[in-house]
Design a protein around this motif. Structure first.
Motif, short mmCIF file in Angstrom:
data_model
loop_
_atom_site.label_atom_id
_atom_site.label_comp_id
_atom_site.label_asym_id
_atom_site.label_seq_id
_atom_site.Cartn_x
_atom_site.Cartn_y
_atom_site.Cartn_z
N GLY A 39 0.81 -1.21 0.00
CA GLY A 39 0.00 0.00 0.00
C GLY A 39 0.85 1.26 0.00
N GLU A 62 10.04 4.33 7.25
CA GLU A 62 9.90 2.87 7.26
C GLU A 62 10.54 2.35 8.54
N GLY A 117 3.72 -14.32 -2.76
CA GLY A 117 3.67 -15.21 -3.92
C GLY A 117 3.32 -14.48 -5.21
N VAL A 119 0.57 -13.59 -6.40
CA VAL A 119 -0.67 -14.04 -7.04
C VAL A 119 -1.67 -12.87 -6.97
N ALA A 213 7.01 5.02 13.22
CA ALA A 213 5.93 5.94 13.59
C ALA A 213 5.37 5.49 14.94
N ASN A 432 -3.74 -2.91 3.54
CA ASN A 432 -4.81 -3.93 3.54
C ASN A 432 -5.94 -3.61 4.51
N THR A 444 -3.82 -8.27 -2.37
CA THR A 444 -2.88 -7.17 -2.59
C THR A 444 -3.17 -6.33 -3.84
#
Ligand SMILES: Cc1cc2nc3c(=O)[nH]c(=O)nc-3n(C[C@H](O)[C@H](O)[C@H](O)COP(=O)(O)OP(=O)(O)OC[C@H]3O[C@@H](n4cnc5c(N)ncnc54)[C@H](O)[C@@H]3O)c2cc1C
Length: 468
Positions: A39, A62, A117, A119, A213, A432, A444
């Motif tokens: 995201g 991050e 993965g 997918v 954060a 998510n 995703t």
């Protein structure tokens, strides 16, 4: 100054400088993005694309470090050992969450997309009926996401074996079976690092790693910045007009709850996939000469609220099934005042259980997977100590979602249709946790589509402000 190496094709290294938090404290960013997983990476890329010709300032923080320079499958020698390496570096948070035992987090540049993965199916149309965004509206963003993530079919469509197996499954009623759609970048497995690289090429941004954060800072009901902890536990204050939280479905609501952001549904409607796995082998010896990897998706349909991914190599079959799980208010995440982390911030507790309806879907999915094996002329292989088809722990699907779901009604959702916390201008969520529901599809691609839409909304809001 340290340097981040993002490798696309392994022959094409690329660098983005890291900034110190001391340097970032001197600025007041137009947008500050928290987290660089699916995201966070997508929202950053789209903002940089939209703002390539102007001077808007973007900061990114991050909490993890640079762990891998590319998706683990792209590193020779690590592909086969990915699970071992993943277990070493992931945080098994589920060990402290008895009702969500399988949950794991990855704190690293690129988040969990370093291991995913890839997918990437779209969500089944029926999911959007209760969303605040129509299927037509999200279609535009799916197309952008599929384009930037170079979604293609993982098995060669020209393979005769693949064609034969697909035809067989179609004739047995699995009409929508198709090759697995997969995200790539120049022939390699896609990770969010590709978003960072594409973003940087269009609009430089300030990027701090090992920067966690801790708390949102609010003035007059609006976000003005963030308290951020560095690796020495020193606290810094970063200022920003707009903040986008993309720290994942467990960390983002934790941050919001700890910051006392109003909203009765923050942390609620925790959803995942019920998850089954099976190994099998073809009964007929003739099938032993399938030499290529065949990867088939049997998606959710109107009648079957589950999805199968079937991986065939030589005589062996690996199958996973994801079942739809109801989005329920009482499946939730709260702060645990009795247990704090190294910064003194409460850890999370989770209340989660499968409903009667969820259990019935698990039963149906189990039965249907047995049928798939039968139709393929294969038998399920018994694994040591495990039932033939085994049901995985809640959280082990790594698809947890919904804890800041989008919606029009604040009593049923934490964020509005643009991922903005209801009633709080300038505070967005883009991971998510905003998914209203996830059906049986891997989440995703939909998160990335929504994150791109959120970035467009933020950039449009700034343009409107300028023309006032
Ligand atoms: C092994 C595996 C296989 C998977 N396979 C698939 C698949 O095939 N298809 C699919 O759709 N999904 C798959 N997934 C799930 C997929 O990885 C997630 O859906 C996706 O990464 C979620 O994106 P996100 O942005 O919500 O969170 P993440 O990708 O987890 O990113 C969160 C980021 O926030 C950072 N962060 C956390 N807390 C803070 C903080 N306080 N301050 C600053 N930064 C913070 C983290 O370090 C991380 O970079 C898989 C996951 C795993 C682990």
């Amino acid at each position: 100054m340290e340097v981040l190496l993002v490798v696309r094709g392994l022959s094409n290294p690329f660098s983005i400088p890291f900034q110190s938090l001391e340097h970032m404290e001197e600025k007041n960013y137009d947008v500050l993005v928290v987290g660089t997983g699916a995201g966070g990476g997508a929202v950053l890329w789209r903002l940089c694309e939209k703002w390539r010709k102007n001077r808007k300032s973007i900061g990114v923080i991050e909490s993890g470090d640079l762990l891998l320079p590319t998706h683990i499958y792209n590193i020779p020698g690590l592909r086969k050992k990915w699970k071992k390496y993943y277990n070493e570096v992931s945080n098994p948070i589920g060990q402290h969450l008895p009702q969500f035992l399988g949950a794991e987090q990855v704190f690293a540049v690129g988040g969990r997309t370093l291991f995913w993965g890839a997918v990437t199916p779209r969500m089944h149309a029926s999911e959007f009926i209760n969303w605040p965004i129509s299927e037509q509206e999200i279609d535009t963003y799916y197309q952008i996401a599929e384009d930037i993530m170079q979604i293609h079919q993982a098995s060669s469509i020209n393979s005769l074996h693949l064609q034969a197996i697909l035809q067989h499954l179609h004739s047995k009623g699995f009409h929508e079976a198709s090759p697995i759609p997969s995200a790539t970048s120049h022939g390699k497995t896609f990770s969010s690092l590709c978003f960072l690289k594409n973003a940087w090429e269009q609009h430089p941004f300030d990027f701090a790693v090992k920067a966690r954060a801790l708390q949102l800072l609010m003035e007059n009901g609006k976000p003005v910045g963030l308290k951020v902890g560095d690796h020495n536990k020193k606290i810094h204050v970063l200022r920003a007009k707009t903040i986008v939280l993309a720290a994942g479905s467990l960390e983002t609501p934790r941050l919001l709850l700890h910051s006392k952001i109003p909203g009765n549904t923050i942390g609620h409607f925790l959803t995942n996939h019920s998850f089954i796995k099976a190994k099998g082998e073809f009964i007929s010896k003739k099938v032993g000469n399938i030499s290529e990897n065949i990867r088939i998706l049997i998606p959710q349909t109107d009648e079957t609220p589950y999805q199968f991914q079937i991986y065939i190599n030589k005589r062996l079959i690996n199958a996973v099934g994801f079942g739809k799980v109801e989005s329920l208010f009482d499946n939730n995440l709260t702060l645990d005042p009795l247990s704090v982390d190294e910064y003194g911030i409460p850890k999370i507790k989770i209340n989660f259980s499968y409903s009667v309806k969820d259990m019935e879907i698990i039963r149906q999915m189990n039965e249907a997977l047995h049928q798939v094996f039968n139709y393929l002329g294969a038998r399920v292989v018994h694994e040591k100590g495990k039932a033939q088809i085994h049901v995985m722990e809640p959280g082990e699907d790594y698809h947890e979602s919904g804890t800041c779901r989008i919606g029009n009604d604040p009593s049923q959702s934490a964020t509005n249709r643009y991922g903005q916390i209801h009633g709080i201008t300038g505070l967005y969520v883009a991971d998510n946790s905003i998914l209203s529901s996830i059906g049986a599809s891997n989440p995703t691609l939909t998160t990335v589509a929504l994150a791109i839409r959120i970035a467009d909304h933020i950039s449009n809001s700034y343009s409107k402000e300028r023309t006032k």
